[in-house]
Design a protein around this motif. Sequence first.
Motif, short mmCIF file in Angstrom:
data_model
loop_
_atom_site.label_atom_id
_atom_site.label_comp_id
_atom_site.label_asym_id
_atom_site.label_seq_id
_atom_site.Cartn_x
_atom_site.Cartn_y
_atom_site.Cartn_z
N HIS A 144 9.21 -5.63 -6.01
CA HIS A 144 8.13 -4.71 -6.36
C HIS A 144 7.11 -4.60 -5.24
O HIS A 144 6.75 -3.50 -4.81
CB HIS A 144 7.46 -5.22 -7.64
CG HIS A 144 6.22 -4.48 -8.02
ND1 HIS A 144 6.19 -3.12 -8.25
CD2 HIS A 144 4.94 -4.92 -8.22
CE1 HIS A 144 4.96 -2.76 -8.58
NE2 HIS A 144 4.19 -3.84 -8.55
N VAL A 145 6.67 -5.74 -4.74
CA VAL A 145 5.64 -5.75 -3.69
C VAL A 145 6.18 -5.15 -2.39
O VAL A 145 5.50 -4.36 -1.72
CB VAL A 145 5.12 -7.17 -3.46
CG1 VAL A 145 4.19 -7.23 -2.25
CG2 VAL A 145 4.39 -7.68 -4.70
N ALA A 146 7.41 -5.50 -2.01
CA ALA A 146 7.98 -4.99 -0.77
C ALA A 146 8.18 -3.49 -0.82
O ALA A 146 7.88 -2.78 0.15
CB ALA A 146 9.31 -5.70 -0.48
N THR A 147 8.68 -2.99 -1.94
CA THR A 147 8.90 -1.54 -2.06
C THR A 147 7.59 -0.78 -2.00
O THR A 147 7.46 0.24 -1.30
CB THR A 147 9.63 -1.23 -3.38
OG1 THR A 147 10.83 -2.00 -3.45
CG2 THR A 147 9.97 0.24 -3.46
N ARG A 148 6.59 -1.27 -2.72
CA ARG A 148 5.29 -0.61 -2.71
C ARG A 148 4.66 -0.68 -1.32
O ARG A 148 4.07 0.30 -0.84
CB ARG A 148 4.38 -1.27 -3.74
CG ARG A 148 3.03 -0.60 -3.89
CD ARG A 148 2.26 -1.19 -5.03
NE ARG A 148 2.13 -2.64 -4.89
CZ ARG A 148 1.63 -3.42 -5.85
NH1 ARG A 148 1.29 -2.91 -7.02
NH2 ARG A 148 1.51 -4.71 -5.66
N SER A 149 4.81 -1.81 -0.64
CA SER A 149 4.26 -1.96 0.69
C SER A 149 4.92 -1.00 1.67
O SER A 149 4.25 -0.38 2.51
CB SER A 149 4.45 -3.41 1.16
OG SER A 149 4.14 -3.54 2.53
#
Length: 409
Positions: free
Chosen positions: A93-98
Motif C-alpha cells: 500500500h505504502v509503496a504503490t501510493r509513494s
Amino acid sequence: MPDTAAVTPAPAGAVARAAARIDEATPPHRDRAVDALRAFAILGVVLGHWLVTALVADGDTLRAASPLGPMPWLAPVSWVFQTLAVFFMVGGHVATRSLVSHRARGGTHGAWLRARLSRLFKPVTAVLAVWTVAVPALLLGGASFVTVHTVAKLALSPLWFLLVFAGLTAATPLLARLSPLWPLAVVLHVDLVRFGLGGPAWLGWVNLVAGWLVPYTLGAAWTRGELERPRAGWTLLVGGAAATAVLVGFAGYPASMVGVPGAGVSNLNPPTLAAVTFGLAQCGLALLLRDRLRSFMARPLAWAAVALLNLSAMTVFLWHQTAMMATTATTLLAGRLPGLHTRPDGLDWVAARLLWLPVFVLVLGICRAAFHGFEQGNGRGRPGRRGPSRVVRVQHRSRRPEAKAARNA
C-alpha cells in the motif's frame, strides 16, 4: 486552581508533553492506521520469534528447537504473532501510493527505487558487519561450529524478508494493477503439484515470491480504493479463515503458521497455501480495524509510541534475533538457565521464557541505541548528526502542495 506541575509527577508530565509534541508535529492528513498496522506487524514478528524460538544447551553446544514441537497445542500462538502478511500488505500500500505521488511530481522510477532501497538496506550494513566479526571471534574463542552456525543463522534469518520485499518493491510499477487472484492461483497450483501429484519439493520455492505477492498486491488494491468497503474486509477475513480451517483440518497442512524444527512440512519456509489463506484472513481483520485504529491513534501517547516504533522499525526488526542470541549465548556461562537453555517441553519453560522477555527488550534497546543512526540515513551511526524525525520533516514539507500528495510515502 491547583498548580498542574505540582500534582503531575515530573516523569509522567515530561512523557505527556513529548507525546503532545509528536502529535502536533504530525500532519493532520496522515493515515495513522497505516503506521499502527506496521507497528503491530513488527511487534508480532519480534514477539513471535522470542516466544517460539528456543536454543537448547547440549553441553557447550546450542541447538535450535521450538516449543511448538513437543507442545503442538500451542499452535494458536503462531496465529497471533505470525503477522508478515499484514506487513507485506502495508508495504504494498505504502509503496504503490509513494510511486504514484513520485510520478505525479515528475520523478523517475529509478530515483524512487534508489531512495526506497537505500532506506531498506542501509541498516543491514551494521548487522552484517557485526556478525562478520562475531562469527570468527566465536570460533576462535572455542565455540563449536554447531553453536556458531545455529546462532548466526537465527540472527540473520530476518534478511530473507528484505530480499523478497526489495524484489517486490522494485517490481511495484508492474504490480500496481495486478489482482491478488493471480499470485493466489500460482500458490494453489504449486501446492497441488507438490502435495497432490508428488511433484518436486523445490517447486515450493516459487511460493516464496508468489505467496508474499498476494498481500503485497492487496496493498496495491487498497491504494486503488478497492478495499474501502467493510464487505472487502469481511470477505477476506471469513473466506481466508474458512479456507485455512479446511486446509489444516482436512488437507493435512500443519496447524502452526511458523516453521517447527523436525517437522515434515513448514507453512512458512516456503509459504504454503494455508499460510497464504491465513494471511488473507489477517489482512481482512486489519482492514476492518482501520477506523478503530484511527480513533485510538488520536490519543497522543498511543500515537507517540507507534510513531517512535516506526522510526526504528528496521533496527528493531534486524536486531531482535541478535538480542536474543546474545542473551542466550552469554548467560550460558552461568549454566543451563530455565527458559533459555532448557528443552521447551512444558509449561514451566513457557513461564520462564516470559520472564526473559524484559531482558530481551533491554538488550534490543541497547542495540537500537547503538545502531539506530544507520536507519536514520547518516550511514555512520554517530549520535548528534541526526536530522529531525520523518514525522517532523513531513510536517515541515506539508506546507507545500506536492508534499500533501506524498503523505505517508
